[in-house]
Enzyme design. Structure first.
Site, PDB file in Angstrom:
ATOM      1  N   SER A   1      59.750  51.977  39.990  1.00 28.42           N
ATOM      2  CA  SER A   1      58.464  51.284  39.941  1.00 28.42           C
ATOM      3  C   SER A   1      58.238  50.529  38.643  1.00 28.42           C
ATOM      4  O   SER A   1      57.182  49.919  38.456  1.00 28.42           O
ATOM      5  CB  SER A   1      57.336  52.300  40.137  1.00 28.42           C
ATOM      6  OG  SER A   1      57.273  53.170  39.031  1.00 28.42           O
TER       7      SER A   1
ATOM      8  N   THR B   1      54.321  52.272  38.103  1.00 28.86           N
ATOM      9  CA  THR B   1      53.698  51.737  36.880  1.00 28.86           C
ATOM     10  C   THR B   1      53.602  52.836  35.830  1.00 28.86           C
ATOM     11  O   THR B   1      53.505  54.011  36.170  1.00 28.86           O
ATOM     12  CB  THR B   1      52.274  51.175  37.148  1.00 28.86           C
ATOM     13  OG1 THR B   1      52.341  50.237  38.208  1.00 28.86           O
ATOM     14  CG2 THR B   1      51.650  50.535  35.935  1.00 28.86           C
TER      15      THR B   1
ATOM     16  N   THR C   1      55.210  47.450  34.871  1.00 21.94           N
ATOM     17  CA  THR C   1      55.447  47.770  36.288  1.00 21.94           C
ATOM     18  C   THR C   1      56.355  46.740  36.944  1.00 21.94           C
ATOM     19  O   THR C   1      56.467  45.602  36.461  1.00 21.94           O
ATOM     20  CB  THR C   1      54.097  47.776  37.047  1.00 21.94           C
ATOM     21  OG1 THR C   1      54.284  48.283  38.362  1.00 21.94           O
ATOM     22  CG2 THR C   1      53.510  46.379  37.162  1.00 21.94           C
TER      23      THR C   1
ATOM     24  N   ARG D   1      53.227  37.152  43.377  1.00 22.46           N
ATOM     25  CA  ARG D   1      52.019  37.996  43.281  1.00 22.46           C
ATOM     26  C   ARG D   1      51.913  38.617  41.875  1.00 22.46           C
ATOM     27  O   ARG D   1      52.881  39.133  41.335  1.00 22.46           O
ATOM     28  CB  ARG D   1      52.099  39.086  44.335  1.00 22.46           C
ATOM     29  CG  ARG D   1      50.904  40.064  44.330  1.00 22.46           C
ATOM     30  CD  ARG D   1      51.227  41.354  43.616  1.00 22.46           C
ATOM     31  NE  ARG D   1      50.193  42.367  43.804  1.00 22.46           N
ATOM     32  CZ  ARG D   1      50.172  43.532  43.159  1.00 22.46           C
ATOM     33  NH1 ARG D   1      51.118  43.838  42.302  1.00 22.46           N
ATOM     34  NH2 ARG D   1      49.199  44.388  43.350  1.00 22.46           N
ATOM     35  N   VAL D   2      50.734  38.522  41.306  1.00 23.20           N
ATOM     36  CA  VAL D   2      50.482  39.147  40.012  1.00 23.20           C
ATOM     37  C   VAL D   2      49.530  40.319  40.236  1.00 23.20           C
ATOM     38  O   VAL D   2      48.471  40.144  40.844  1.00 23.20           O
ATOM     39  CB  VAL D   2      49.853  38.139  39.020  1.00 23.20           C
ATOM     40  CG1 VAL D   2      49.515  38.818  37.706  1.00 23.20           C
ATOM     41  CG2 VAL D   2      50.795  36.966  38.792  1.00 23.20           C
ATOM     42  N   GLY D   3      49.909  41.487  39.770  1.00 24.57           N
ATOM     43  CA  GLY D   3      49.052  42.668  39.928  1.00 24.57           C
ATOM     44  C   GLY D   3      48.094  42.817  38.767  1.00 24.57           C
ATOM     45  O   GLY D   3      47.859  41.881  37.996  1.00 24.57           O
TER      46      GLY D   3
ATOM     47  N   THR E   1      46.798  52.439  37.216  1.00 27.88           N
ATOM     48  CA  THR E   1      47.935  52.322  38.124  1.00 27.88           C
ATOM     49  C   THR E   1      47.379  52.386  39.548  1.00 27.88           C
ATOM     50  O   THR E   1      46.243  52.797  39.758  1.00 27.88           O
ATOM     51  CB  THR E   1      48.951  53.484  37.938  1.00 27.88           C
ATOM     52  OG1 THR E   1      48.259  54.720  38.089  1.00 27.88           O
ATOM     53  CG2 THR E   1      49.583  53.471  36.572  1.00 27.88           C
ATOM     54  N   GLY E   2      48.222  51.992  40.491  1.00 33.52           N
ATOM     55  CA  GLY E   2      47.774  52.010  41.881  1.00 33.52           C
ATOM     56  C   GLY E   2      47.539  50.607  42.397  1.00 33.52           C
ATOM     57  O   GLY E   2      48.076  49.637  41.849  1.00 33.52           O
TER      58      GLY E   2
ATOM     59  N   GLY F   1      46.636  47.270  42.629  1.00 37.48           N
ATOM     60  CA  GLY F   1      46.176  46.406  41.546  1.00 37.48           C
ATOM     61  C   GLY F   1      45.038  45.489  41.915  1.00 37.48           C
ATOM     62  O   GLY F   1      44.164  45.199  41.081  1.00 37.48           O
TER      63      GLY F   1
HETATM   64  N1  ASP Z   1      49.162  48.594  39.774  1.00 32.13           N
HETATM   65  C1  ASP Z   1      50.447  48.076  40.179  1.00 32.13           C
HETATM   66  C2  ASP Z   1      50.249  46.728  40.820  1.00 32.13           C
HETATM   67  O1  ASP Z   1      49.335  46.577  41.599  1.00 32.13           O
HETATM   68  C3  ASP Z   1      51.199  48.927  41.122  1.00 32.13           C
HETATM   69  C4  ASP Z   1      51.203  50.401  40.892  1.00 32.13           C
HETATM   70  O2  ASP Z   1      50.656  50.905  39.925  1.00 32.13           O
HETATM   71  O3  ASP Z   1      51.775  51.096  41.723  1.00 32.13           O
HETATM   72  O4  ASP Z   1      51.070  45.875  40.586  1.00 32.13           O
END
Ligand code: ASP
Length: 339
Positions: A82, A194, A212, A222-224, A245-246, A248
């Site tokens: 990740s 991440t 990440t 795509r930009v997170g 994290t998670g 985005g």
């Molecule tokens: N936050 C990250 C994103 O959306 C992904 C992740 O943390 O799993 O790019």
């Protein structure tokens, strides 16, 4: 005409900045309890990331060097799918990395997005912060910038990540020409990952990094949230730091890490502020029934208190962070909001 050039302006204001920053550092120093470095992972990765970071901090007292060293460990490790090298690719099988860095005493920051072929995006983000007058470089421009600074281009797609992508691609639809192998294989789960690495030096300088490979199988380009200052990362030397994290997109649309830091400024503890950010995401989505994704925040205030919260439990576990300080390494469990 412009007799006072931009370069002169920076030179002239650097002195004022240094005085203000010294003042801020002294103010912070009066209230914080010694150095700490924390990250958004538990036992196993926490130790691997935080011990080398701590060793650098002990030698140099440079919080940026410390958190960069720790972050590079996970970016360079092919087993983490990740972050950095070995990260899961986008829908075309190309690894595109996002990262950001922020330094409290100067309130400067740098970030890169959709960076290809460079293993340590957080180090490139640091150079954007320290060696340009920009904050955000993306794609091809970010890669050229990295190459100018001596970074080598390398293939970031490991076999493990390529096979995971291939399984996803082959199992995506019955209406295309991709067929899974005869023995049948199931598509990999879309993994999250991440890492946030935040820290405070002995003299009260606060800094943070988020890095990440982003959402697996994302649309190219795509930009997170991770490289968006205020979303995936935010640092304020008067208050503390936070990282996310998670999913985005959810964090971007409520300026997540900025929100956490501002809640701490208003008096919440890091734990309460992280929970408030998760609650905000649930609320703007229309309540628990509408939330089928996860986000997690970690935070540290200038006193060195930490907290973390997530919307859902991950694999039945409470969200966690780990930190290292003069009292050694520790894992802290936070709280999830929805069952
Ligand atoms: N936050 C990250 C994103 O959306 C992904 C992740 O943390 O799993 O790019």
């Amino acid at each position: 005409m412009h007799k006072f050039s931009r370069r002169h302006f920076f030179k002239a204001t650097a002195g004022i900045g240094a005085t203000v920053s010294l003042f801020l550092q002294q103010k912070v120093h009066a209230q914080h309890r010694g150095a700490i470095i924390l990250c958004s992972r538990g036992e196993a990765w926490g130790r691997k990331v935080l011990q080398p970071a701590w060793d650098v901090l002990a030698q140099s007292n440079n919080i940026l060097d410390a958190i960069e060293t720790g972050t590079n460990v996970v970016e360079l490790d092919p087993d983490d799918m990740s972050v950095g090298y070995g990260g899961l690719p986008n829908e075309e099988g190309v690894v595109q990395l996002d990262a950001s860095i922020m330094y409290g005493p100067t309130h400067r920051c740098g970030s890169i997005a959709c960076l290809e072929n460079i293993k340590t995006p957080s180090s490139v983000a640091r150079l954007v912060m320290e060696r340009t007058d920009h904050i955000h470089l993306v794609g091809e421009g970010a890669k050229r910038f990295a190459r100018m600074h001596g970074f080598r281009e390398e293939n970031l797609l490991t076999d493990k990540a390529r096979i995971a992508w291939l399984k996803w691609k082959e199992n995506l639809s019955d209406a295309d020409d991709w067929l899974p192998p005869a023995e049948g294989e199931y598509a990999e789960e879309r993994t999250n990952g991440t890492i946030n690495v935040l820290g405070i030096s002995a003299d009260g300088a606060i800094a943070g990094i988020t890095t990440t490979s982003g959402l697996a199988w994302k649309i190219p380009g795509r930009v997170g949230d991770s490289p968006i200052i205020g979303a995936g990362l935010y640092v304020d030397n008067e208050v503390g730091a936070a990282g996310a994290t998670g999913r985005g997109e959810e964090v971007i649309r409520m300026c997540g890490s900025f929100y956490v830091v501002e809640r701490m400024r208003a008096g919440l503890s890091p734990q309460e502020a992280c929970e408030a950010a998760c609650q905000k995401i649930i609320d703007i989505n229309g309540g628990p029934a509408k939330v089928n994704f996860n986000d997690k925040f970690i935070a540290v205030n200038k006193k060195g208190e930490v907290g973390c919260a997530s919307i859902q439990a991950a694999n039945g576990q409470e969200p966690e962070l780990s930190y290292i300080s003069q009292n050694g390494f520790q894992v802290v469990k936070g709280r999830h909001l929805l069952d």
